[in-house]
Design an enzyme around this catalytic site. Structure first.
Site, PDB file in Angstrom:
ATOM      1  CE  LYS A 156       6.965  -1.535  11.333  1.00 35.89           C
ATOM      2  NZ  LYS A 156       7.574  -1.591  10.017  1.00 35.89           N
ATOM      3  CB  SER A 175       4.307   2.199  13.434  1.00 37.96           C
ATOM      4  OG  SER A 175       3.004   2.256  13.920  1.00 37.96           O
ATOM      5  CE1 TYR A 235      -3.303   2.859   0.658  1.00 34.86           C
ATOM      6  CE2 TYR A 235      -2.785   2.729   3.002  1.00 34.86           C
ATOM      7  CZ  TYR A 235      -3.453   3.334   1.952  1.00 34.86           C
ATOM      8  OH  TYR A 235      -4.268   4.408   2.199  1.00 34.86           O
ATOM      9  CE1 TYR A 289       3.909  -3.546  12.141  1.00 35.67           C
ATOM     10  CE2 TYR A 289       2.854  -1.954  13.607  1.00 35.67           C
ATOM     11  CZ  TYR A 289       3.441  -2.264  12.395  1.00 35.67           C
ATOM     12  OH  TYR A 289       3.568  -1.289  11.438  1.00 35.67           O
ATOM     13  CG  LEU A 330       4.712 -10.374  -5.413  1.00 36.12           C
ATOM     14  CD1 LEU A 330       4.532 -11.125  -6.733  1.00 36.12           C
ATOM     15  CD2 LEU A 330       4.262  -8.926  -5.591  1.00 36.12           C
ATOM     16  CG  PHE A 345       0.619   9.579  13.846  1.00 41.54           C
ATOM     17  CD1 PHE A 345       1.994   9.805  13.683  1.00 41.54           C
ATOM     18  CD2 PHE A 345       0.105   9.605  15.124  1.00 41.54           C
ATOM     19  CE1 PHE A 345       2.824  10.069  14.776  1.00 41.54           C
ATOM     20  CE2 PHE A 345       0.918   9.886  16.226  1.00 41.54           C
ATOM     21  CZ  PHE A 345       2.277  10.108  16.049  1.00 41.54           C
TER      22      PHE A 345
HETATM   23  P1  NAD Z   1       1.532  -3.654   3.039  1.00 38.93           P
HETATM   24  O1  NAD Z   1       1.309  -4.988   3.636  1.00 38.93           O
HETATM   25  O2  NAD Z   1       0.549  -3.158   2.044  1.00 38.93           O
HETATM   26  O3  NAD Z   1       2.979  -3.569   2.400  1.00 38.93           O
HETATM   27  C1  NAD Z   1       4.064  -4.333   2.873  1.00 38.93           C
HETATM   28  C2  NAD Z   1       4.697  -5.010   1.673  1.00 38.93           C
HETATM   29  O4  NAD Z   1       5.783  -5.808   2.143  1.00 38.93           O
HETATM   30  C3  NAD Z   1       3.741  -5.935   0.939  1.00 38.93           C
HETATM   31  O5  NAD Z   1       3.778  -5.672  -0.444  1.00 38.93           O
HETATM   32  C4  NAD Z   1       4.269  -7.335   1.250  1.00 38.93           C
HETATM   33  O6  NAD Z   1       4.040  -8.250   0.197  1.00 38.93           O
HETATM   34  C5  NAD Z   1       5.737  -7.051   1.481  1.00 38.93           C
HETATM   35  N1  NAD Z   1       6.392  -8.061   2.314  1.00 38.93           N
HETATM   36  C6  NAD Z   1       5.946  -8.633   3.450  1.00 38.93           C
HETATM   37  N2  NAD Z   1       6.834  -9.524   3.903  1.00 38.93           N
HETATM   38  C7  NAD Z   1       7.883  -9.509   3.038  1.00 38.93           C
HETATM   39  C8  NAD Z   1       9.113 -10.214   2.957  1.00 38.93           C
HETATM   40  N3  NAD Z   1       9.449 -11.140   3.861  1.00 38.93           N
HETATM   41  N4  NAD Z   1       9.940  -9.951   1.924  1.00 38.93           N
HETATM   42  C9  NAD Z   1       9.609  -9.037   0.978  1.00 38.93           C
HETATM   43  N5  NAD Z   1       8.449  -8.351   0.999  1.00 38.93           N
HETATM   44  C10 NAD Z   1       7.603  -8.580   2.029  1.00 38.93           C
HETATM   45  O7  NAD Z   1       1.658  -2.626   4.261  1.00 38.93           O
HETATM   46  P2  NAD Z   1       1.701  -1.045   4.255  1.00 38.93           P
HETATM   47  O8  NAD Z   1       0.481  -0.563   4.932  1.00 38.93           O
HETATM   48  O9  NAD Z   1       2.047  -0.545   2.915  1.00 38.93           O
HETATM   49  O10 NAD Z   1       2.900  -0.828   5.250  1.00 38.93           O
HETATM   50  C11 NAD Z   1       4.223  -0.561   4.789  1.00 38.93           C
HETATM   51  C12 NAD Z   1       5.146  -0.344   5.973  1.00 38.93           C
HETATM   52  O11 NAD Z   1       4.636   0.721   6.762  1.00 38.93           O
HETATM   53  C13 NAD Z   1       5.253  -1.528   6.908  1.00 38.93           C
HETATM   54  O12 NAD Z   1       6.575  -1.602   7.367  1.00 38.93           O
HETATM   55  C14 NAD Z   1       4.315  -1.189   8.037  1.00 38.93           C
HETATM   56  O13 NAD Z   1       4.718  -1.812   9.227  1.00 38.93           O
HETATM   57  C15 NAD Z   1       4.505   0.307   8.116  1.00 38.93           C
HETATM   58  N6  NAD Z   1       3.365   1.022   8.697  1.00 38.93           N
HETATM   59  C16 NAD Z   1       2.120   0.859   8.178  1.00 38.93           C
HETATM   60  C17 NAD Z   1       1.037   1.534   8.729  1.00 38.93           C
HETATM   61  C18 NAD Z   1      -0.367   1.320   8.204  1.00 38.93           C
HETATM   62  O14 NAD Z   1      -1.321   1.595   8.929  1.00 38.93           O
HETATM   63  N7  NAD Z   1      -0.559   0.878   6.960  1.00 38.93           N
HETATM   64  C19 NAD Z   1       1.247   2.405   9.796  1.00 38.93           C
HETATM   65  C20 NAD Z   1       2.534   2.566  10.294  1.00 38.93           C
HETATM   66  C21 NAD Z   1       3.597   1.864   9.733  1.00 38.93           C
HETATM   67  C1  WQD Z   2      -8.519   3.091  14.193  1.00 45.93           C
HETATM   68  C2  WQD Z   2      -9.625   3.352  15.207  1.00 45.93           C
HETATM   69  C3  WQD Z   2     -10.187   1.437  16.537  1.00 45.93           C
HETATM   70  C4  WQD Z   2     -11.743  -1.019  13.331  1.00 45.93           C
HETATM   71  C5  WQD Z   2      -3.251   0.342  13.599  1.00 45.93           C
HETATM   72  C6  WQD Z   2      -1.955  -0.141  14.195  1.00 45.93           C
HETATM   73  C7  WQD Z   2      -0.905   0.906  14.027  1.00 45.93           C
HETATM   74  C8  WQD Z   2      -0.780   1.347  12.573  1.00 45.93           C
HETATM   75  C9  WQD Z   2      -2.108   1.733  12.010  1.00 45.93           C
HETATM   76  C10 WQD Z   2       0.886  -0.016  11.536  1.00 45.93           C
HETATM   77  C11 WQD Z   2      -9.336   2.716  16.558  1.00 45.93           C
HETATM   78  C12 WQD Z   2     -11.352   1.862  15.665  1.00 45.93           C
HETATM   79  C13 WQD Z   2     -11.193   0.048  14.032  1.00 45.93           C
HETATM   80  C14 WQD Z   2     -13.096  -1.377  13.561  1.00 45.93           C
HETATM   81  C15 WQD Z   2     -13.263   0.412  15.165  1.00 45.93           C
HETATM   82  N1  WQD Z   2      -0.316   0.290  11.735  1.00 45.93           N
HETATM   83  N2  WQD Z   2     -11.946   0.741  14.933  1.00 45.93           N
HETATM   84  N3  WQD Z   2     -13.807  -0.642  14.473  1.00 45.93           N
HETATM   85  O1  WQD Z   2      -5.485   0.628  15.716  1.00 45.93           O
HETATM   86  O2  WQD Z   2      -5.165   3.108  15.317  1.00 45.93           O
HETATM   87  O3  WQD Z   2      -3.628   1.514  14.315  1.00 45.93           O
HETATM   88  O4  WQD Z   2      -3.065   0.665  12.223  1.00 45.93           O
HETATM   89  O5  WQD Z   2       1.872   0.458  12.009  1.00 45.93           O
HETATM   90  O6  WQD Z   2       0.272   0.333  14.463  1.00 45.93           O
HETATM   91  O7  WQD Z   2      -2.146  -0.399  15.565  1.00 45.93           O
HETATM   92  O8  WQD Z   2      -5.894   1.642  13.424  1.00 45.93           O
HETATM   93  O9  WQD Z   2      -7.632   1.481  11.717  1.00 45.93           O
HETATM   94  O10 WQD Z   2      -7.299  -0.452  13.301  1.00 45.93           O
HETATM   95  O11 WQD Z   2      -8.261   1.679  14.170  1.00 45.93           O
HETATM   96  O12 WQD Z   2     -13.965   1.031  15.981  1.00 45.93           O
HETATM   97  O13 WQD Z   2     -13.629  -2.322  12.996  1.00 45.93           O
HETATM   98  O14 WQD Z   2     -10.834   2.748  14.726  1.00 45.93           O
HETATM   99  O15 WQD Z   2     -10.632   1.047  17.805  1.00 45.93           O
HETATM  100  O16 WQD Z   2      -9.829   3.579  17.532  1.00 45.93           O
HETATM  101  P1  WQD Z   2      -5.086   1.708  14.816  1.00 45.93           P
HETATM  102  P2  WQD Z   2      -7.271   1.002  13.079  1.00 45.93           P
END
Ligand code: NAD
Ligand code: WQD
Length: 366
Positions: A160, A128, A14, A156, A36, A196
């Site tokens: 990080k 994160s 994403y 998780y 993938l 965030f």
């Molecule tokens: P995502 O799952 O869409 O993207 C992660 C990608 O990494 C995927 O394409 C997956 O196929 C690939 N991947 C997983 N394991 C792998 C491996 N062993 N080798 C190679 N590729 C691998 O997730 P995202 O939401 O795009 O998140 C990207 C980064 O941002 C992650 O590190 C995630 O922890 C961090 N992050 C995401 C969020 C969020 O809410 N989406 C918030 C904070 C931090």
């Molecule tokens: C947002 C709000 C839920 C689903 C997570 C990870 C964080 C980061 C982002 C990777 C919260 C509420 C949610 C539902 C709900 N990822 N909610 N009903 O928990 O803030 O963060 O994703 O790094 O590390 O913890 O995101 O989208 O799950 O929730 O009421 O079905 O929505 O309680 O308050 P969160 P979220």
């Protein structure tokens, strides 16, 4: 001429796909490695449809050092890495911690070792807001500054924090090694970007979030409710100390987030700070009820929900204090929640099956 060549791990995912697009649109060359596990190669076609350029792609696991070495050998022009590849489901991380430590920590170490052999000195890392845990435990830490004490509450989040530490130690060691050898030590740098709550999609409606399994984040779930794939949204608790009782988060449009990575790359090149952390958020908190209302508005009707118990591990408020990124990176969010909801809805409506759906004809013919 390219501004630089960036290796993007997890680049078909994403946030990685939007960052790859932003890099290409700004004159960088992009080399993606991804296994993938949670993404599809179709995203490469969509990136090309939008910007007319296609990233190089290698199906490589980030824990596979030899595979990474081969990619660096094929692309000696790579000068920086943006590291997204990871497992990211908070709940699952407590069930299969070894997988999470292996991919997130082991993968990060494998990547740094391979970068070291290839003499690639810059890394931008996807961290994160979850590293802060419950910031309300410390006085005056909402909105959350980078100085807020770290205190992850789940596996998780701990992965990080660990890899943030590994990057910090590695960059310091490389700087010391170069200093001793009389080599330019300032080359080695790292950016820890603490995101965030990323959300939204591309305004064209052809690129968005397409998780392989069941989504668990609020916005993708609201999308499923809007398309009728889900009957209603479960709201996890309305007894928080917020204005309407639901929890507060800082939702940030994925296009703004992608640009934050370019700002961080620029900063590393220009200021050579060693390792530094930046919060990437808007500074504006929204409750779950506010998000339901905002998304219902773009969909055009009220979306059904039921209030249930709090979700284990959830915290009251994760709102960023983004002043450091605003000032140092000259980066701030430009898009609104309304933009994010409208773009998400366009993506979900056009692509109910995500990337398994063909793009609209106007894109294919254009
Ligand atoms: P995502 O799952 O869409 O993207 C992660 C990608 O990494 C995927 O394409 C997956 O196929 C690939 N991947 C997983 N394991 C792998 C491996 N062993 N080798 C190679 N590729 C691998 O997730 P995202 O939401 O795009 O998140 C990207 C980064 O941002 C992650 O590190 C995630 O922890 C961090 N992050 C995401 C969020 C969020 O809410 N989406 C918030 C904070 C931090
Ligand atoms: C947002 C709000 C839920 C689903 C997570 C990870 C964080 C980061 C982002 C990777 C919260 C509420 C949610 C539902 C709900 N990822 N909610 N009903 O928990 O803030 O963060 O994703 O790094 O590390 O913890 O995101 O989208 O799950 O929730 O009421 O079905 O929505 O309680 O308050 P969160 P979220």
């Amino acid at each position: 001429m390219a501004v630089g060549t960036v290796l993007v791990t997890g680049g078909t995912g994403y946030i990685g796909s939007f960052t790859s697009l932003a890099l290409l649109e700004n004159g960088y060359e992009v080399v993606i490695v991804d296994n993938l596990y949670n993404s599809s190669k179709v995203v490469l076609d969509r990136i090309e449809l939008i910007c007319g350029k296609r990233p190089a792609f290698y199906e490589v696991d980030v824990t596979d050092e030899a595979g990474l070495d081969e990619v660096f050998a094929k692309h000696p022009e790579i000068d920086s890495v943006i590291h997204f590849a990871a497992l990211k489901a908070v709940g699952e991380s407590g069930e299969i911690p070894l997988e999470y430590y292996n991919v997130n920590v082991g993968g990060g170490i494998a990547l740094l070792r391979s970068m070291k052999r290839a003499n690639v000195p810059n890394i931008v890392f996807s961290s994160s807001a979850t590293v802060y845990g419950d910031a309300t435990r410390v006085p005056n830490m909402i909105p959350i500054p980078e100085e807020c004490p770290i205190g992850p509450t789940n596996t998780y989040g701990r992965t990080k924090v660990m890899i943030e530490t590994v990057i910090t130690d590695h960059v310091e060691a490389e700087r010391n090694r170069c200093k001793k050898a009389g080599q330019p030590y300032e080359r080695w740098n790292g950016a820890l970007l603490r995101y965030f709550n990323p959300c939204g999609a591309h305004p064209s409606g052809i690129m968005g979030e397409d998780p392989q399994g069941v989504p668990y984040n609020l916005l993708p779930l609201l999308g499923k409710v809007a398309t009728g794939d889900r009957k209603n949204l479960l709201v996890f608790g309305d007894d928080y100390a917020s204005k309407d009782g639901t929890a507060i988060r800082d939702y940030i449009h994925v296009l703004d987030l992608a640009n934050g990575h370019l700002a961080a790359l620029d900063y590393l090149q220009e200021h050579k700070p060693g390792v530094r952390a930046w919060n990437l958020g808007s500074g504006r908190g929204s409750t779950v009820f506010e998000m339901i209302k905002a998304f219902s508005k773009v969909v055009g009707h009220d979306l059904p929900y039921t209030v249930v118990e709090r979700r284990q591990g959830d915290v009251l408020d994760l709102t960023a204090r983004p002043a450091r990124a605003n000032e140092e990176l000259k980066w701030r969010t430009k898009l609104t929640l309304e933009n994010a909801c409208a773009d998400l809805w366009r993506w979900v409506e056009n692509n109910p099956q995500g990337y398994r759906q063909d793009p609209p004809a106007e894109f294919v013919e254009a």
